[in-house]
Structures are given as structure tokens and as C-alpha cells.
Design a protein around this motif. Structure first.
Motif, PDB file in Angstrom:
ATOM      1  N   TYR A 119      63.757   2.179  21.723  1.00 25.01           N
ATOM      2  CA  TYR A 119      64.750   3.205  22.056  1.00 25.01           C
ATOM      3  C   TYR A 119      64.081   4.518  22.441  1.00 25.01           C
ATOM      4  N   ALA A 120      63.041   4.905  21.698  1.00 29.82           N
ATOM      5  CA  ALA A 120      62.302   6.111  22.069  1.00 29.82           C
ATOM      6  C   ALA A 120      61.722   5.978  23.471  1.00 29.82           C
ATOM      7  N   LEU A 121      61.239   4.792  23.801  1.00 33.19           N
ATOM      8  CA  LEU A 121      60.687   4.545  25.127  1.00 33.19           C
ATOM      9  C   LEU A 121      61.766   4.647  26.196  1.00 33.19           C
ATOM     10  N   SER A 122      62.936   4.086  25.938  1.00 35.47           N
ATOM     11  CA  SER A 122      64.013   4.127  26.926  1.00 35.47           C
ATOM     12  C   SER A 122      64.461   5.557  27.203  1.00 35.47           C
ATOM     13  N   VAL A 123      64.533   6.379  26.165  1.00 38.90           N
ATOM     14  CA  VAL A 123      64.935   7.772  26.328  1.00 38.90           C
ATOM     15  C   VAL A 123      63.897   8.544  27.136  1.00 38.90           C
ATOM     16  N   THR A 124      62.620   8.338  26.828  1.00 36.25           N
ATOM     17  CA  THR A 124      61.550   9.034  27.546  1.00 36.25           C
ATOM     18  C   THR A 124      61.507   8.620  29.008  1.00 36.25           C
ATOM     19  N   LEU A 125      61.709   7.343  29.281  1.00 37.61           N
ATOM     20  CA  LEU A 125      61.707   6.854  30.657  1.00 37.61           C
ATOM     21  C   LEU A 125      62.833   7.482  31.468  1.00 37.61           C
ATOM     22  N   ILE A 126      64.036   7.508  30.923  1.00 37.81           N
ATOM     23  CA  ILE A 126      65.149   8.147  31.636  1.00 37.81           C
ATOM     24  C   ILE A 126      64.875   9.633  31.831  1.00 37.81           C
ATOM     25  N   GLY A 127      64.263  10.268  30.845  1.00 40.10           N
ATOM     26  CA  GLY A 127      63.928  11.684  30.958  1.00 40.10           C
ATOM     27  C   GLY A 127      62.936  11.978  32.065  1.00 40.10           C
ATOM     28  N   ASP A 128      62.129  11.005  32.434  1.00 38.59           N
ATOM     29  CA  ASP A 128      61.162  11.177  33.518  1.00 38.59           C
ATOM     30  C   ASP A 128      61.775  10.953  34.891  1.00 38.59           C
ATOM     31  N   MET A 129      62.998  10.440  34.936  1.00 37.57           N
ATOM     32  CA  MET A 129      63.642  10.148  36.214  1.00 37.57           C
ATOM     33  C   MET A 129      64.314  11.385  36.797  1.00 37.57           C
ATOM     34  N   THR A 130      64.545  11.367  38.090  1.00 40.55           N
ATOM     35  CA  THR A 130      65.383  12.379  38.715  1.00 40.55           C
ATOM     36  C   THR A 130      66.841  11.984  38.519  1.00 40.55           C
ATOM     37  N   ASP A 131      67.744  12.967  38.669  1.00 36.89           N
ATOM     38  CA  ASP A 131      69.176  12.721  38.450  1.00 36.89           C
ATOM     39  C   ASP A 131      69.394  12.109  37.071  1.00 36.89           C
ATOM     40  N   LYS A 132      68.791  12.728  36.050  1.00 29.88           N
ATOM     41  CA  LYS A 132      68.762  12.122  34.714  1.00 29.88           C
ATOM     42  C   LYS A 132      70.122  12.106  34.028  1.00 29.88           C
ATOM     43  N   ASP A 133      71.008  13.068  34.347  1.00 24.47           N
ATOM     44  CA  ASP A 133      72.327  13.055  33.717  1.00 24.47           C
ATOM     45  C   ASP A 133      73.070  11.762  34.039  1.00 24.47           C
ATOM     46  N   ARG A 134      73.068  11.395  35.335  1.00 24.52           N
ATOM     47  CA  ARG A 134      73.753  10.164  35.734  1.00 24.52           C
ATOM     48  C   ARG A 134      73.082   8.941  35.111  1.00 24.52           C
ATOM     49  N   ARG A 135      71.770   8.948  35.063  1.00 25.85           N
ATOM     50  CA  ARG A 135      71.048   7.785  34.552  1.00 25.85           C
ATOM     51  C   ARG A 135      71.173   7.657  33.036  1.00 25.85           C
ATOM     52  N   PHE A 136      71.225   8.772  32.310  1.00 24.07           N
ATOM     53  CA  PHE A 136      71.514   8.703  30.878  1.00 24.07           C
ATOM     54  C   PHE A 136      72.903   8.112  30.653  1.00 24.07           C
ATOM     55  N   ALA A 137      73.857   8.515  31.503  1.00 23.35           N
ATOM     56  CA  ALA A 137      75.210   7.987  31.377  1.00 23.35           C
ATOM     57  C   ALA A 137      75.236   6.489  31.641  1.00 23.35           C
ATOM     58  N   ILE A 138      74.530   6.049  32.677  1.00 23.12           N
ATOM     59  CA  ILE A 138      74.468   4.620  32.989  1.00 23.12           C
ATOM     60  C   ILE A 138      73.859   3.847  31.824  1.00 23.12           C
ATOM     61  N   LYS A 139      72.808   4.424  31.207  1.00 27.36           N
ATOM     62  CA  LYS A 139      72.144   3.746  30.095  1.00 27.36           C
ATOM     63  C   LYS A 139      73.086   3.570  28.899  1.00 27.36           C
ATOM     64  N   GLY A 323      57.108  17.075  28.143  1.00 29.73           N
ATOM     65  CA  GLY A 323      57.379  15.686  28.480  1.00 29.73           C
ATOM     66  C   GLY A 323      57.149  14.729  27.322  1.00 29.73           C
ATOM     67  N   ARG A 324      56.811  15.236  26.143  1.00 26.85           N
ATOM     68  CA  ARG A 324      56.502  14.385  24.993  1.00 26.85           C
ATOM     69  C   ARG A 324      57.580  14.414  23.916  1.00 26.85           C
ATOM     70  N   LEU A 325      58.407  15.451  23.912  1.00 30.71           N
ATOM     71  CA  LEU A 325      59.298  15.667  22.782  1.00 30.71           C
ATOM     72  C   LEU A 325      60.686  15.075  22.965  1.00 30.71           C
ATOM     73  N   SER A 326      61.053  14.710  24.188  1.00 31.55           N
ATOM     74  CA  SER A 326      62.395  14.159  24.401  1.00 31.55           C
ATOM     75  C   SER A 326      62.573  12.828  23.675  1.00 31.55           C
ATOM     76  N   SER A 327      61.471  12.162  23.333  1.00 33.21           N
ATOM     77  CA  SER A 327      61.582  10.921  22.560  1.00 33.21           C
ATOM     78  C   SER A 327      62.179  11.174  21.175  1.00 33.21           C
ATOM     79  N   LEU A 328      62.147  12.441  20.726  1.00 33.56           N
ATOM     80  CA  LEU A 328      62.723  12.779  19.426  1.00 33.56           C
ATOM     81  C   LEU A 328      64.248  12.753  19.442  1.00 33.56           C
ATOM     82  N   ILE A 329      64.839  12.526  20.618  1.00 31.69           N
ATOM     83  CA  ILE A 329      66.286  12.308  20.677  1.00 31.69           C
ATOM     84  C   ILE A 329      66.673  11.182  19.722  1.00 31.69           C
ATOM     85  N   SER A 330      65.872  10.124  19.718  1.00 31.28           N
ATOM     86  CA  SER A 330      66.163   8.989  18.836  1.00 31.28           C
ATOM     87  C   SER A 330      66.044   9.380  17.368  1.00 31.28           C
ATOM     88  N   SER A 331      65.123  10.280  17.041  1.00 34.41           N
ATOM     89  CA  SER A 331      64.998  10.752  15.659  1.00 34.41           C
ATOM     90  C   SER A 331      66.223  11.554  15.252  1.00 34.41           C
TER      91      SER A 331
END
Length: 412
Positions: A119-139, A323-331
Motif C-alpha cells: 500500500y505504501a508503494l501504491s501511494v508513492t507511485l501515484i504520487g509520482d504521476m502527473t494528474d495525481k488527483d484523478r489517479r488517486f481517485a481511480i485507485k 518525494g519520500r514522505l507521501s508513503s506515510l499516507i498509509s501510516s
């Protein structure tokens, strides 16, 4: 670099992030059902059953808390594989030792370790994408829909005939299938180039965003954990179960709307509208609860909440300069899930339902206000509206950087 960003933004990467995110939330999403089956199979009391949930959340939280250390040091494909294997192995261990309380406890804990990694990996990957709001929603859509389908189907098709062991093996098999697209994520994340320290004024805002998410999710998690108990006395238990499953389906509708809207209207309005509708829907819990009122609540509240959540994920990712701390969303989600039900349950037992609802309103309100504060600061920074103190800090950082051998830093 552009070619690598295209790979990160590809449909394959998005599919991988969705698969890993679903693996990461799957056990959490169906945890009430899983705990009920375990308790019935092993004849556990409430304390022993609660320990199973605590072991899962404890392992999950500890791994996500350390994600800032390992999330960009190891191959993402290897992390996806290892995390998925741990989840499957933990479930299979629990299945084969299903007659042993200690065996189930250890197996669920191992699954929590793996779920935290993916899950931490999935959040970080989406955070690295462009248009991340839409992609977080899709996820968020498959993360809600797939558990909802399992809540509908597995008790009828599996549990009724094969019990706890069959249920756990079925979960492991589904996760193994999801791991196939999950393994096709990029080997590494984006490469960030920073030629100055102009972003320094906002470097601490991500922690405010994470705190906001923790508070915001704690309120929702507390209410969701006790939703069945709140409706149990007034509504037939069978109807309650069906409507709770409807709530999981509804929680995918909100992200679907967010995916359609994207960032066209910014984040302030969607977060504000989602929070207001979520809070307003709590009125349905006041007075005598009926099937109609509970059905309307399950149709509105999860959809509105998860609609706003997609944009909150996006703003936290934007606030993550390193670019390292967004994985803490899962925490933050794990800690909120651990705190919210405990606090709400205590208030519910000690002071009554209406006071408990007040706690939910305060949690949602404070969390949303903090998120809006961070988003406003990010917009001001983006437009160049920074205070004199912030400009001084930025200029001082630039001066120190010029004295070093180069001003360009690269981090993976």
C-alpha cells in the motif's frame, strides 16, 4: 528522464498501483467480516478477537512508519513481489493453522506486514504521476469495489461450505491474482531535479497534511466501526449487513466522480463539499433509525467522504517536496483506523450517541480545515506569494547552496 516519466504515467503503472492498493486495503476493508468468522470458528471473546485486529494494525503501522527509509532504496518491482508474497503467506499460514489461535494471530500479523509494503508503494507511485488527483481517485475505486464484492459473495459461496479455512484460502488466491498486474510497476520512481531551494518554505506542510488526514480518517473509521451496532437495535441484522455492503459500493462512487472531475476545479471546493455532505448526512442518525434512513446514509456518507479523500491524497503528495514522505499516507490511515474506533467507542459508552456524533463532526471538521489550510499555502507558494520570513529562509538556503560544489541535486 521524460521517457521514464511516461512509463510511470502509463496505464500499466496505474493498473499496478490499483492492484497493489487493493491488496493493501483488502483485509482492512473486510476486517469486520473476517474477525466475526475467526471469533465464531475459535469461540473467542471480544478481547481475544480485538487482539487479532490489533496485531494486524500494529504490524501494518510499524512497516508504513519506516517506509520513508526503504521506499526509494529498493526496486519497486521487488517490493511489490515481496509484499504480495507476505500477504499470501500470512493468509495461508492462518488457514493451515486455523484451529490454533496463536497460528491465526501470527498469520494475520505477517499479512499486515506485506499489506503495508504494497500500500505504501501504491501511494508513492501515484504520487509520482502527473494528474495525481484523478489517479488517486481511480485507485480508490477498486479498493472499495472489490472488497464490497467479496462481502457479498464469499459468505454465501465459501464460508457457508468451507468455513474459516476456505475463506482465508480464497482471500490468498484473489491476492495472488492481483499480484500479477501489481508486479508490473516501474522498478523505480521519478527522478526529481531541484536547482534551488525556493520550495523550502513549504517543506513542513506535509506533516500538517498527514496530521489532517489522520484526524479526518479517525472520525470516519470510528463511525464505520460501530455502524452495525448503531443500526442493530432498530433494523433487521440481515438488512444491516446488506446495507453495509451497499456502503462499500457507494464508497467507490465518490472516487469515480472525482476521477471524472480531476483537478479542473482545484481541490478546495471538492474537499469542502465532500466534508460538508459527509457531516450533513450524520443528521440521518438522529432520532429513530429506519431502513430508509440507514439506506440513504449508506448511499451518501461513504460516497461524499471518499470523494474528498482522493483530493486530500493529492494535496499531501504535492506537499511532499522530498518525494519520500507521501508513503506515510498509509501510516496516517492505519493510526487513524486504530484511534478512531477506540475514542468513539469510549464516548459512545460513557456519554451517549449524540456526544459520539459530535466527536465525528469535530474530527471531520478539523481534518478538513487543516487540509484546506495546506492547500491554500501550496497555491500561494505556487503563485509566488510567500511571506518575507519565507523569502529570507529561501534566499539563505540559496546562498548556502551556491557555496557548495553544485546547485543541482538528484534523488530517486
Amino acid at each position: 528522464m521524460k521517457q521514464h516519466q511516461k512509463k510511470i504515467d502509463s496505464h500499466t503503472s496505474l493498473l499496478g498501483a490499483c492492484a497493489l492498493g487493493t491488496i493493501g486495503v483488502k483485509i482492512f476493508a473486510i476486517l469486520p467480516l473476517l474477525l466475526g468468522i475467526i471469533a465464531e470458528h475459535l469461540s473467542l471473546d471480544e478481547a481475544a478477537t480485538g487482539l487479532v485486529a490489533s496485531s494486524y494494525f500494529g504490524a501494518y503501522f510499524l512497516v508504513t512508519l519506516t517506509s520513508v527509509i526503504w521506499i526509494r532504496r529498493f526496486s519497486w518491482q521487488q517490493l511489490a513481489t515481496v509484499g504480495s508474497i507476505l500477504v499470501v503467506a500470512g493468509l495461508l499460514l492462518s488457514a493451515f493453522l486455523s484451529d490454533s489461535y496463536q497460528g491465526v494471530l501470527i498469520g494475520i500479523s505477517i499479512s499486515g506486514l506485506g499489506a503495508a509494503v504494497v500500500y505504501a508503494l501504491s501511494v508513492t507511485l501515484i504520487g509520482d504521476m502527473t494528474d495525481k488527483d484523478r489517479r488517486f481517485a481511480i485507485k480508490l475505486i477498486p479498493e472499495q469495489l472489490i472488497p464490497a464484492l467479496l462481502m457479498f459473495s464469499l459468505p454465501i459461496l465459501v464460508v457457508q461450505y468451507f468455513g474459516l479455512q476456505g475463506f482465508l484460502i480464497s482471500l490468498a488466491a484473489i491476492i495472488a491474482l492481483l499480484a500479477v498486474p501489481g508486479s508490473r510497476v516501474p522498478a523505480k520512481g521519478r527522478i526529481t531535479q531541484q536547482t534551488d531551494r525556493s520550495a523550502a518554505p513549504g517543506r513542513g506542510w506535509i506533516f500538517i497534511g498527514l496530521l489532517a488526514l489522520l484526524i479526518y480518517f479517525a472520525g470516519f473509521a470510528g463511525l464505520w466501526a460501530f455502524m452495525e451496532r448503531l443500526a442493530h437495535d432498530a433494523i433487521d441484522p440481515v438488512a444491516v449487513g446488506g446495507l453495509l455492503a451497499l456502503g462499500l459500493v457507494s464508497s467507490a462512487v465518490g472516487p469515480a466522480i472525482a476521477a471524472w472531475l480531476g483537478d479542473r476545479g482545484g481541490r478546495i471546493v471538492p474537499i469542502l463539499v465532500g466534508a460538508i455532505i459527509t457531516i450533513a448526512s450524520l443528521v440521518l442518525l438522529l432520532g429513530q433509525l429506519s431502513v430508509l434512513k440507514f439506506a440513504l446514509l449508506m448511499a451518501v456518507l461513504p460516497a461524499a467522504y471518499y470523494f474528498s479523500l482522493a483530493y486530500i491524497f493529492g494535496l499531501i503528495s504535492d506537499a511532499d517536496i522530498s518525494g519520500r514522505l507521501s508513503s506515510l499516507i498509509s501510516s496516517a490511515l492505519a493510526l487513524g483506523a486504530a484511534i478512531g474506533p477506540g475514542v468513539f467507542g469510549f464516548i459512545l459508552e460513557s456519554y451517549g450517541a449524540e456526544t459520539g456524533y459530535l466527536f465525528i463532526v469535530l474530527s471531520l471538521s478539523v481534518g478538513a480545515i487543516l487540509c484546506l489550510w495546506v492547500e491554500v499555502r501550496l497555491k500561494r507558494l505556487e503563485l509566488g506569494y510567500v511571506s518575507d520570513d519565507e523569502k529570507h529562509d529561501s534566499q539563505l538556503s540559496d546562498s548556502q547552496s551556491d557555496n557548495r560544489s553544485g546547485t543541482t541535486k538528484q534523488s530517486v
